[in-house]
Design an enzyme around this catalytic site. Sequence first.
Site, PDB file in Angstrom:
ATOM      1  N   ASP A 253       0.857  -1.186   0.000  1.00 35.53           N
ATOM      2  CA  ASP A 253       0.000   0.000   0.000  1.00 35.53           C
ATOM      3  C   ASP A 253       0.893   1.235   0.000  1.00 35.53           C
ATOM      4  OD1 ASP A 253      -2.156   1.665   0.119  1.00 35.53           O
ATOM      5  OD2 ASP A 253      -2.896   0.992   2.067  1.00 35.53           O
TER       6      ASP A 253
ATOM      7  N   ASP B  29      -3.280   2.569  -5.792  1.00 38.36           N
ATOM      8  CA  ASP B  29      -2.132   2.590  -4.893  1.00 38.36           C
ATOM      9  C   ASP B  29      -2.001   1.388  -3.980  1.00 38.36           C
ATOM     10  OD1 ASP B  29      -4.400   3.267  -3.469  1.00 38.36           O
ATOM     11  OD2 ASP B  29      -3.395   4.714  -2.190  1.00 38.36           O
ATOM     12  N   GLU B  30      -2.712   0.319  -4.226  1.00 36.15           N
ATOM     13  CA  GLU B  30      -2.526  -0.870  -3.390  1.00 36.15           C
ATOM     14  C   GLU B  30      -2.904  -2.132  -4.150  1.00 36.15           C
ATOM     15  OE1 GLU B  30      -5.131  -1.555  -0.038  1.00 36.15           O
ATOM     16  OE2 GLU B  30      -6.527  -0.012  -0.763  1.00 36.15           O
TER      17      GLU B  30
END
Length: 403
Positions: free
Chosen positions: A8, A102-103
């Site tokens: 993350d 983003d993860e």
Amino acid sequence: MRAIIHVDMDAFYASVEQRDNPELRGKPLIVGGDARRGVVVAASYEVRKYGVRSAMPMARAMKMAPGALVVKPRFSAYSEASEQVFSIFERYTPLVEPLSLDEAFLDVTASVGLFGAPADMARRIRKEITAETGLPSSAGIASVKFVAKIASDVAKPNGQREVRAEETVAFLAGLPVGRLWGVGPKTEEALKREGLETIGDVAKRDVAWMEARWGPSGRHLWELAHGIDPREVVPDREAKSVGAEDTFDEDLTGMEELSPHIHSQALRVGRRLRRAGVKGRVVQLKLKFADFTLITRRITLPSPTDDGQTLYRVARELLEKAHEDKPVRLTGVSMQELGTGEEPRQLGLFTEPEKPKRSDKLNAALDKIAERFGTKAVTTADIAGNDEAEPDPERPRRPKRPN
């Protein structure tokens, strides 16, 4: 035993802004829209100590942190960084399940023999992300997805945490019951009324007692409390659908304002389809209006495709039919009924080999350019210069993962 890594990015949008503008580094920073009616898109760690969080109304955030710096979101920059990060993931395993820009979850079980222990792999991945993007990230390592996700949260910012299988129950025990997936505010309140304050309290209860009060959900929560989570990491090539969504910091109205977002989302879905080697037959458009009314519209194509421009044309037609000239807070484009796109057919004895379509050759060239120079190197006129038209798969309230 499976080895799952959850990576993350730390305060992703805010970190990109601080990376690109040295004057913002170390400062309380809010990425957001209009101070009166916008929402916080991202908050740096420096401003979070004042209680500011993403999705909070900007007006409230500015009261909590009146000295905070505010910048408008640049989704093109975030999309560019995301492409770089995911290309690093794919060096270590093809089993990458995106949750948002983003993860992602990575199943590295089969990669251990090549790259070493999972924790070492996570360190290498994070080191390469920092070296190549200049951005911080955190990672959680566990044998199941649920625990890996919590471990990365605990490790933030810019750290990592490994939870071995034998440590799982003890690791979870002291965490608040609200950390269990599927536990919202109402369920959390109900659990606490029964004396279940922590995950450990749930684990100590008899599973029959949990089922008697909450039905199948009770068993699910009990299993999570014991670290039982059999769900697999599902990469795009095995997913039932691939999509991209964009939640706007300010509501948009009209085809002219919405079309660039639809276009950008369609192009990103096309890139993901081609990367995964799959095509789809059903295009779906998702709209959430300002009053939170949610509608979806879909159409089946005559043949499978992975072409983003084709997706856009169809999605725009759906938008024209579905749009009611009401303010819109979210749009999403997805491709469903995925497969390789290869349909068996009888070839003629003297049939010449089928030539690659012009769109296929163009997409292959654009993909190579994007891989080397970034997605902004070559783009369409309606998206160029419009940073807000870049895709932002809505960050979970918890990605919610793109399907």
